[in-house]
Design a protein around this motif. Sequence first.
Motif, PDB file in Angstrom:
ATOM      1  N   ASN A  35       0.813  -1.229   0.000  1.00 24.19           N
ATOM      2  CA  ASN A  35       0.000   0.000   0.000  1.00 24.19           C
ATOM      3  C   ASN A  35       0.845   1.278   0.000  1.00 24.19           C
ATOM      4  O   ASN A  35       0.608   2.189   0.798  1.00 24.19           O
ATOM      5  CB  ASN A  35      -0.925  -0.003   1.223  1.00 24.19           C
ATOM      6  CG  ASN A  35      -1.909  -1.154   1.201  1.00 24.19           C
ATOM      7  OD1 ASN A  35      -2.918  -1.107   0.517  1.00 24.19           O
ATOM      8  ND2 ASN A  35      -1.585  -2.212   1.948  1.00 24.19           N
ATOM      9  N   PRO A  36       1.822   1.364  -0.896  1.00 22.92           N
ATOM     10  CA  PRO A  36       2.678   2.564  -0.900  1.00 22.92           C
ATOM     11  C   PRO A  36       1.930   3.834  -1.306  1.00 22.92           C
ATOM     12  O   PRO A  36       2.337   4.941  -0.959  1.00 22.92           O
ATOM     13  CB  PRO A  36       3.768   2.212  -1.920  1.00 22.92           C
ATOM     14  CG  PRO A  36       3.116   1.219  -2.833  1.00 22.92           C
ATOM     15  CD  PRO A  36       2.192   0.435  -1.962  1.00 22.92           C
ATOM     16  N   HIS A  37       0.839   3.693  -2.040  1.00 22.31           N
ATOM     17  CA  HIS A  37       0.099   4.860  -2.533  1.00 22.31           C
ATOM     18  C   HIS A  37      -1.308   4.940  -1.926  1.00 22.31           C
ATOM     19  O   HIS A  37      -2.186   5.608  -2.482  1.00 22.31           O
ATOM     20  CB  HIS A  37       0.008   4.809  -4.058  1.00 22.31           C
ATOM     21  CG  HIS A  37       1.334   4.671  -4.743  1.00 22.31           C
ATOM     22  ND1 HIS A  37       2.335   5.604  -4.607  1.00 22.31           N
ATOM     23  CD2 HIS A  37       1.832   3.678  -5.536  1.00 22.31           C
ATOM     24  CE1 HIS A  37       3.394   5.212  -5.299  1.00 22.31           C
ATOM     25  NE2 HIS A  37       3.115   4.049  -5.869  1.00 22.31           N
ATOM     26  N   ASN A  38      -1.492   4.272  -0.815  1.00 23.33           N
ATOM     27  CA  ASN A  38      -2.799   4.290  -0.165  1.00 23.33           C
ATOM     28  C   ASN A  38      -2.615   4.598   1.323  1.00 23.33           C
ATOM     29  O   ASN A  38      -2.825   3.730   2.180  1.00 23.33           O
ATOM     30  CB  ASN A  38      -3.499   2.932  -0.350  1.00 23.33           C
ATOM     31  CG  ASN A  38      -4.962   2.968   0.049  1.00 23.33           C
ATOM     32  OD1 ASN A  38      -5.442   3.977   0.585  1.00 23.33           O
ATOM     33  ND2 ASN A  38      -5.677   1.873  -0.188  1.00 23.33           N
ATOM     34  N   PRO A  39      -2.207   5.832   1.634  1.00 22.64           N
ATOM     35  CA  PRO A  39      -1.872   6.170   3.025  1.00 22.64           C
ATOM     36  C   PRO A  39      -3.037   6.017   3.995  1.00 22.64           C
ATOM     37  O   PRO A  39      -2.836   5.627   5.134  1.00 22.64           O
ATOM     38  CB  PRO A  39      -1.407   7.629   2.937  1.00 22.64           C
ATOM     39  CG  PRO A  39      -1.971   8.156   1.664  1.00 22.64           C
ATOM     40  CD  PRO A  39      -2.018   6.988   0.735  1.00 22.64           C
ATOM     41  N   GLU A  40      -4.250   6.304   3.553  1.00 21.86           N
ATOM     42  CA  GLU A  40      -5.397   6.199   4.459  1.00 21.86           C
ATOM     43  C   GLU A  40      -5.593   4.761   4.925  1.00 21.86           C
ATOM     44  O   GLU A  40      -5.813   4.495   6.117  1.00 21.86           O
ATOM     45  CB  GLU A  40      -6.664   6.711   3.772  1.00 21.86           C
ATOM     46  CG  GLU A  40      -6.669   8.229   3.574  1.00 21.86           C
ATOM     47  CD  GLU A  40      -7.974   8.713   2.967  1.00 21.86           C
ATOM     48  OE1 GLU A  40      -8.927   7.892   2.866  1.00 21.86           O
ATOM     49  OE2 GLU A  40      -8.051   9.900   2.609  1.00 21.86           O
ATOM     50  N   PHE A  41      -5.516   3.824   3.965  1.00 15.94           N
ATOM     51  CA  PHE A  41      -5.661   2.403   4.328  1.00 15.94           C
ATOM     52  C   PHE A  41      -4.496   1.962   5.215  1.00 15.94           C
ATOM     53  O   PHE A  41      -4.687   1.217   6.184  1.00 15.94           O
ATOM     54  CB  PHE A  41      -5.708   1.549   3.065  1.00 15.94           C
ATOM     55  CG  PHE A  41      -5.789   0.068   3.345  1.00 15.94           C
ATOM     56  CD1 PHE A  41      -6.987  -0.520   3.723  1.00 15.94           C
ATOM     57  CD2 PHE A  41      -4.655  -0.732   3.252  1.00 15.94           C
ATOM     58  CE1 PHE A  41      -7.050  -1.879   3.995  1.00 15.94           C
ATOM     59  CE2 PHE A  41      -4.717  -2.090   3.532  1.00 15.94           C
ATOM     60  CZ  PHE A  41      -5.921  -2.665   3.894  1.00 15.94           C
ATOM     61  N   LEU A  42      -3.302   2.434   4.898  1.00 18.27           N
ATOM     62  CA  LEU A  42      -2.100   2.087   5.664  1.00 18.27           C
ATOM     63  C   LEU A  42      -2.238   2.531   7.118  1.00 18.27           C
ATOM     64  O   LEU A  42      -1.958   1.769   8.052  1.00 18.27           O
ATOM     65  CB  LEU A  42      -0.889   2.764   5.018  1.00 18.27           C
ATOM     66  CG  LEU A  42       0.506   2.249   5.361  1.00 18.27           C
ATOM     67  CD1 LEU A  42       0.646   0.776   5.049  1.00 18.27           C
ATOM     68  CD2 LEU A  42       1.555   3.045   4.591  1.00 18.27           C
ATOM     69  N   VAL A  43      -2.694   3.748   7.301  1.00 17.19           N
ATOM     70  CA  VAL A  43      -2.889   4.285   8.654  1.00 17.19           C
ATOM     71  C   VAL A  43      -3.929   3.460   9.402  1.00 17.19           C
ATOM     72  O   VAL A  43      -3.719   3.059  10.558  1.00 17.19           O
ATOM     73  CB  VAL A  43      -3.322   5.768   8.594  1.00 17.19           C
ATOM     74  CG1 VAL A  43      -3.823   6.236   9.963  1.00 17.19           C
ATOM     75  CG2 VAL A  43      -2.174   6.646   8.124  1.00 17.19           C
ATOM     76  N   GLN A  44      -5.038   3.187   8.734  1.00 19.78           N
ATOM     77  CA  GLN A  44      -6.126   2.437   9.367  1.00 19.78           C
ATOM     78  C   GLN A  44      -5.661   1.048   9.802  1.00 19.78           C
ATOM     79  O   GLN A  44      -5.921   0.609  10.936  1.00 19.78           O
ATOM     80  CB  GLN A  44      -7.292   2.319   8.385  1.00 19.78           C
ATOM     81  CG  GLN A  44      -8.474   1.521   8.919  1.00 19.78           C
ATOM     82  CD  GLN A  44      -9.533   1.321   7.848  1.00 19.78           C
ATOM     83  OE1 GLN A  44      -9.640   2.091   6.906  1.00 19.78           O
ATOM     84  NE2 GLN A  44     -10.320   0.261   7.992  1.00 19.78           N
ATOM     85  N   GLU A  45      -4.964   0.332   8.907  1.00 18.60           N
ATOM     86  CA  GLU A  45      -4.541  -1.035   9.206  1.00 18.60           C
ATOM     87  C   GLU A  45      -3.487  -1.092  10.307  1.00 18.60           C
ATOM     88  O   GLU A  45      -3.560  -1.920  11.216  1.00 18.60           O
ATOM     89  CB  GLU A  45      -4.004  -1.707   7.936  1.00 18.60           C
ATOM     90  CG  GLU A  45      -5.063  -2.099   6.949  1.00 18.60           C
ATOM     91  CD  GLU A  45      -6.038  -3.114   7.546  1.00 18.60           C
ATOM     92  OE1 GLU A  45      -5.624  -4.262   7.797  1.00 18.60           O
ATOM     93  OE2 GLU A  45      -7.198  -2.746   7.778  1.00 18.60           O
ATOM     94  N   LEU A  46      -2.501  -0.204  10.232  1.00 18.77           N
ATOM     95  CA  LEU A  46      -1.428  -0.239  11.231  1.00 18.77           C
ATOM     96  C   LEU A  46      -1.921   0.243  12.590  1.00 18.77           C
ATOM     97  O   LEU A  46      -1.433  -0.215  13.631  1.00 18.77           O
ATOM     98  CB  LEU A  46      -0.227   0.575  10.752  1.00 18.77           C
ATOM     99  CG  LEU A  46       0.537  -0.050   9.574  1.00 18.77           C
ATOM    100  CD1 LEU A  46       1.697   0.850   9.132  1.00 18.77           C
ATOM    101  CD2 LEU A  46       1.066  -1.439   9.925  1.00 18.77           C
ATOM    102  N   LYS A  47      -2.864   1.136  12.607  1.00 20.08           N
ATOM    103  CA  LYS A  47      -3.497   1.519  13.885  1.00 20.08           C
ATOM    104  C   LYS A  47      -4.228   0.320  14.479  1.00 20.08           C
ATOM    105  O   LYS A  47      -4.176   0.066  15.693  1.00 20.08           O
ATOM    106  CB  LYS A  47      -4.480   2.676  13.681  1.00 20.08           C
ATOM    107  CG  LYS A  47      -3.850   4.057  13.635  1.00 20.08           C
ATOM    108  CD  LYS A  47      -4.963   5.089  13.564  1.00 20.08           C
ATOM    109  CE  LYS A  47      -4.423   6.507  13.624  1.00 20.08           C
ATOM    110  NZ  LYS A  47      -5.520   7.500  13.606  1.00 20.08           N
ATOM    111  N   SER A  48      -4.915  -0.434  13.613  1.00 17.21           N
ATOM    112  CA  SER A  48      -5.665  -1.603  14.083  1.00 17.21           C
ATOM    113  C   SER A  48      -4.728  -2.665  14.641  1.00 17.21           C
ATOM    114  O   SER A  48      -4.985  -3.256  15.699  1.00 17.21           O
ATOM    115  CB  SER A  48      -6.489  -2.208  12.931  1.00 17.21           C
ATOM    116  OG  SER A  48      -7.472  -1.295  12.499  1.00 17.21           O
TER     117      SER A  48
END
Length: 408
Positions: A35-48
């Motif tokens: 997900n190098p170009h999908n920061p919103e998903f990256l933030v959501q998943e790593l927060k989870s």
Amino acid sequence: PPKPLSMINEILRLPDPKIQIERLTNSVNEIIRNNPHNPEFLVQELKSVSSALFAQEVNQQVAKVELIHIAKSILSLDSDTFIEIAQHIVTQIMQSISTYDEADYILRDGLFSKFIDAEQYSDAAQILSGTNLESLSRPFSEKEKVDVYVKCAEAFLEDDASVDAETFVNKASPLINAVDDNGLQLRYKVAYARVMDANRKFLDAAARYYELSNITTSNIVPEELLELFGKAVTCAVLGKACQQRVRIMTLLFKDERLHSLQQISKYSSHALVLTKMLQEQLLKPEELRLFESFLMPHQKARTSDGFTIPEKVVLEHNMLAVGKLYDNIYFNQLASILGLDTYRVEKLAASMISDNRLTATIDQTMGLLEFGVSITELNRWDDKINNLLNEINEFVEVAQQLHADNME
């Protein structure tokens, strides 16, 4: 495909902690890699993922290892993405009853760097200062502690927050002699000098800056030494008139680097200002404006009499310089030279005379300032006149008494 939170929870229910760590690590790596170009998903998943690690039933060693892995893995992400994830994890660590000091330090140090890059200096210092340097689970060496303290001091100084900066310099002071790192020791000494500068101890700061500007270790570039030399000149000019200031200014004047400062825009007027002050020549308003334009806020703060620090320094210098040109001068003429009204000029002269920084007397009837004659000298002259008059009075009284006796 995205890893659902249910899969993370499934991994955490596995019986073997080593397998948990291995699979969680692979999951985190996959989330970041895919997900190098999908920061919103990256933030959501790593927060989870990170939130799941703080659950009470999760093996603490698994959580500790995996939080360290996440902390190191997200350092290379873009600034906004890293900050959002890192702040989320740091907040959870603060609220946790368990200790995750290694991950916490990695994240705080990373946030510090990101905030510095964004010129959010006080925010950078605040986040790094929250590091638990007395941790038992992650012991910090004295060098690491000093590095944190100096970083915080340097960041606060960039925002001219001298009180906070001094706090961290003072924390580093008892440890610095045990640090075997010339670069870190130099940074500490520069921060110490900058705190003196920020606290308006300008002559002490000038002496330290000048001393540091003469360091000859191989890992210091000449540009950094010239910068320190420029700071020394700034503080020497701003210091109060005294013999210590004359000595420092003379050292700086004789240094061959003085005229090299003209190549640096913020120090371009320093050689001229220092030379004129040392040679007791009048400084022009435009020379003051150029010098003042590059000063830090604390260096051009307003004093109780309404002048900025450099304005007052230059006015007092010009007052003394006028004294080298005139034996006496009317206040309206002096006001014209200094660019002030007559009242403020007389008040400034009176203040300098009372502080023994100007040898002169004021004739308020004539509106005249007479240089080279001190109040002490006039008082001595008055005393001599009073003594003479007293002797004359005594002589007259004796003569009158003798005359009265003869009449009888």
